[in-house]
Design a protein around this motif. Sequence first.
Motif, PDB file in Angstrom:
ATOM      1  N   PRO A 118       0.827  -1.218   0.000  1.00 41.34           N
ATOM      2  CA  PRO A 118       0.000   0.000   0.000  1.00 41.34           C
ATOM      3  C   PRO A 118       0.856   1.260   0.000  1.00 41.34           C
ATOM      4  N   LEU A 119       0.315   2.299  -0.583  1.00 40.26           N
ATOM      5  CA  LEU A 119       1.043   3.558  -0.660  1.00 40.26           C
ATOM      6  C   LEU A 119       1.143   4.198   0.727  1.00 40.26           C
ATOM      7  N   ALA A 120       2.181   4.984   0.920  1.00 41.14           N
ATOM      8  CA  ALA A 120       2.368   5.667   2.198  1.00 41.14           C
ATOM      9  C   ALA A 120       2.952   7.046   1.933  1.00 41.14           C
ATOM     10  N   GLY A 121       2.823   7.931   2.921  1.00 42.21           N
ATOM     11  CA  GLY A 121       3.454   9.236   2.865  1.00 42.21           C
ATOM     12  C   GLY A 121       3.096  10.031   1.634  1.00 42.21           C
ATOM     13  N   ARG A 122       4.138  10.624   1.012  1.00 43.43           N
ATOM     14  CA  ARG A 122       3.912  11.502  -0.134  1.00 43.43           C
ATOM     15  C   ARG A 122       3.313  10.767  -1.321  1.00 43.43           C
ATOM     16  N   ALA A 123       3.673   9.485  -1.481  1.00 42.48           N
ATOM     17  CA  ALA A 123       3.107   8.722  -2.588  1.00 42.48           C
ATOM     18  C   ALA A 123       1.598   8.580  -2.427  1.00 42.48           C
ATOM     19  N   ALA A 124       1.141   8.329  -1.191  1.00 45.55           N
ATOM     20  CA  ALA A 124      -0.290   8.204  -0.942  1.00 45.55           C
ATOM     21  C   ALA A 124      -0.999   9.541  -1.153  1.00 45.55           C
ATOM     22  N   VAL A 125      -0.390  10.626  -0.696  1.00 44.76           N
ATOM     23  CA  VAL A 125      -0.984  11.946  -0.890  1.00 44.76           C
ATOM     24  C   VAL A 125      -1.044  12.279  -2.374  1.00 44.76           C
TER      25      VAL A 125
ATOM     26  N   ALA B  55      -1.284  10.189  -4.875  1.00 44.33           N
ATOM     27  CA  ALA B  55      -2.359   9.406  -5.477  1.00 44.33           C
ATOM     28  C   ALA B  55      -3.720   9.994  -5.127  1.00 44.33           C
ATOM     29  N   ALA B  56      -3.880  10.446  -3.858  1.00 41.62           N
ATOM     30  CA  ALA B  56      -5.154  11.051  -3.454  1.00 41.62           C
ATOM     31  C   ALA B  56      -5.429  12.318  -4.237  1.00 41.62           C
ATOM     32  N   MET B  57      -4.384  13.092  -4.516  1.00 41.19           N
ATOM     33  CA  MET B  57      -4.558  14.345  -5.254  1.00 41.19           C
ATOM     34  C   MET B  57      -5.029  14.128  -6.692  1.00 41.19           C
ATOM     35  N   ARG B  58      -4.874  12.925  -7.197  1.00 41.89           N
ATOM     36  CA  ARG B  58      -5.354  12.638  -8.546  1.00 41.89           C
ATOM     37  C   ARG B  58      -6.829  12.271  -8.567  1.00 41.89           C
ATOM     38  N   ARG B  59      -7.467  12.295  -7.403  1.00 43.40           N
ATOM     39  CA  ARG B  59      -8.887  11.969  -7.314  1.00 43.40           C
ATOM     40  C   ARG B  59      -9.691  13.250  -7.106  1.00 43.40           C
ATOM     41  N   PRO B  60     -10.721  13.470  -7.907  1.00 39.88           N
ATOM     42  CA  PRO B  60     -11.498  14.720  -7.801  1.00 39.88           C
ATOM     43  C   PRO B  60     -12.053  14.954  -6.397  1.00 39.88           C
TER      44      PRO B  60
ATOM     45  N   ALA C  70      -1.442  10.731   6.782  1.00 36.25           N
ATOM     46  CA  ALA C  70      -0.787  11.632   5.833  1.00 36.25           C
ATOM     47  C   ALA C  70      -1.795  12.338   4.938  1.00 36.25           C
ATOM     48  N   VAL C  71      -2.766  11.590   4.410  1.00 37.09           N
ATOM     49  CA  VAL C  71      -3.746  12.193   3.492  1.00 37.09           C
ATOM     50  C   VAL C  71      -4.629  13.185   4.237  1.00 37.09           C
ATOM     51  N   ASN C  72      -5.115  12.803   5.408  1.00 37.87           N
ATOM     52  CA  ASN C  72      -5.952  13.721   6.168  1.00 37.87           C
ATOM     53  C   ASN C  72      -5.147  14.939   6.618  1.00 37.87           C
ATOM     54  N   GLY C  73      -3.878  14.722   6.983  1.00 33.18           N
ATOM     55  CA  GLY C  73      -3.027  15.842   7.375  1.00 33.18           C
ATOM     56  C   GLY C  73      -2.796  16.818   6.236  1.00 33.18           C
ATOM     57  N   SER C  74      -2.706  16.298   5.002  1.00 33.34           N
ATOM     58  CA  SER C  74      -2.499  17.192   3.858  1.00 33.34           C
ATOM     59  C   SER C  74      -3.725  18.051   3.588  1.00 33.34           C
ATOM     60  N   LEU C  75      -4.905  17.582   3.996  1.00 37.01           N
ATOM     61  CA  LEU C  75      -6.120  18.389   3.878  1.00 37.01           C
ATOM     62  C   LEU C  75      -6.245  19.374   5.033  1.00 37.01           C
ATOM     63  N   VAL C  76      -5.803  18.965   6.202  1.00 38.88           N
ATOM     64  CA  VAL C  76      -5.921  19.810   7.388  1.00 38.88           C
ATOM     65  C   VAL C  76      -4.953  20.991   7.321  1.00 38.88           C
ATOM     66  N   ALA C  77      -3.779  20.798   6.698  1.00 39.25           N
ATOM     67  CA  ALA C  77      -2.765  21.849   6.678  1.00 39.25           C
ATOM     68  C   ALA C  77      -3.289  23.162   6.096  1.00 39.25           C
ATOM     69  N   PRO C  78      -3.840  23.200   4.868  1.00 42.34           N
ATOM     70  CA  PRO C  78      -4.364  24.469   4.350  1.00 42.34           C
ATOM     71  C   PRO C  78      -5.590  24.950   5.109  1.00 42.34           C
ATOM     72  N   MET C  79      -6.337  24.014   5.688  1.00 44.81           N
ATOM     73  CA  MET C  79      -7.476  24.407   6.510  1.00 44.81           C
ATOM     74  C   MET C  79      -7.010  25.209   7.722  1.00 44.81           C
ATOM     75  N   ASN C  80      -5.943  24.740   8.374  1.00 45.36           N
ATOM     76  CA  ASN C  80      -5.415  25.464   9.531  1.00 45.36           C
ATOM     77  C   ASN C  80      -4.827  26.817   9.144  1.00 45.36           C
ATOM     78  N   LEU C  81      -4.200  26.871   7.971  1.00 47.08           N
ATOM     79  CA  LEU C  81      -3.660  28.148   7.501  1.00 47.08           C
ATOM     80  C   LEU C  81      -4.777  29.164   7.277  1.00 47.08           C
ATOM     81  N   MET C  82      -5.878  28.704   6.680  1.00 50.89           N
ATOM     82  CA  MET C  82      -7.026  29.584   6.478  1.00 50.89           C
ATOM     83  C   MET C  82      -7.625  29.996   7.814  1.00 50.89           C
ATOM     84  N   GLN C  83      -7.690  29.069   8.739  1.00 50.15           N
ATOM     85  CA  GLN C  83      -8.246  29.364  10.061  1.00 50.15           C
ATOM     86  C   GLN C  83      -7.432  30.436  10.765  1.00 50.15           C
ATOM     87  N   ALA C  84      -6.136  30.470  10.496  1.00 51.90           N
ATOM     88  CA  ALA C  84      -5.270  31.475  11.115  1.00 51.90           C
ATOM     89  C   ALA C  84      -5.481  32.854  10.513  1.00 51.90           C
TER      90      ALA C  84
END
Length: 404
Positions: A208-215, A217-222, A347-361
């Motif tokens: 299974p994919l992990a880390g940046r590879a998993a992120v 792959a997730a980014m290629r999904r609408p 990793a995938v959920n964290g990559s979504l949370v990161a810009p969310m936290n930046l916007m929240q700031a």
Amino acid sequence: MRAVPEGAGNDWFISALGAAQICSWGTLFYGFPLIAEAMRTDLGWSKTELYGAATLGMLLAGAAAYPVGAAIDRGYGRLLMSGASVLAGILLAAWSQVEGLVAFYSVLAVLGCMQAATLYEPAFAVIARRVGLLNARKGITALTLWGGFASTVFIPVIQFLIETQGWRGALLVIAGVNAIVCGGLYFFAIDPRKDIPARILQPDEAAPLAGRAAVGAAMRRPAYWGLMLAWISYAAAFSSLTYHFYPLLLERGLDSTGVVMVLSVIGPAQVAGRVLIHAFASEAPVRTLGSAIVVVFPLAVIGFAVAPPQVAVIAFVAAFYGAANGMITIVRGLAVPEMVTREAYGAVNGSLVAPMNLMQAGAPLAAAVLWQASGGYEAVLAAIFIGSLTLCVGFWFAAARGGR
């Protein structure tokens, strides 16, 4: 990961995490406005100077979200959450000794990174490793029920400590809570040896994919980008309202007592919303649940904008808003495995949370600038309403395009 049945061991695990989350949220998140107000009175610093430090901390929390999630995927949940709680305790103790802005900003900057390693998202990832993604829903829902009591417990406790010990003494007490209570609970509850074992691969089966590879792959999904739009929009609207509710409702015509009464409704309503999901929609698809919940946000903004300045009416709107906030926390924790991918959850959920936290700031400051430029909160509410609509559009798109 395959699922494992839940039992007494997992019940203790969730309860210990939940108790720690009450303390983490209550001290690291809800305590700041109370401490900041006491510091403003004592040191004469402006609100801009004080909340600028909080903004810096939230920005760094956003930057830390992905590496924290990826580390938990690799089995470092105990080290991260317990270690971050101990370090948070040390930082809070250092905060109690600050005399100048440089030291204050330095402490709050690192403390923001500790929030990224101790609040809901890392705890969700730890649960997913312990019980498997198929069983994570019950645990995540239960954890948010625990966390919903953080403000109810700690706001009066911290206020009492400030009144009796001063803000410096209060910080020393909550430093001990983080280092001893949170650090201890996370250390004993999170045991990597009890994590669900990785599925044995067939000889011709890829790992299974992990880390940046998993992120990647997730980014290629609408659906990933739909959730990205939804969570960024939610962060902008939620944080703007949270920081501006008090002056907004005063401008709408309520007195200070009425505003406090309205705001006191939101916390219990969040818990009530989570209880309703637990009781009546524990098996409902996340895409269906979220698609209905997001509609409440634009309706609530309309209510805050046009409702007559009567406490009962605006409190009614605030209750629906609070319930939706409580429910959307659960949806945020479960959307990735149902709608995007079941690989590398942290990793995938964290990559979504990161810009969310930046916007929240940044959103509260943007709202303040818009208020100053327009001379009132009408323009701010209009911007928040637009954000609530893009929340709906983003989530509905993700629900329609997400994997089944």
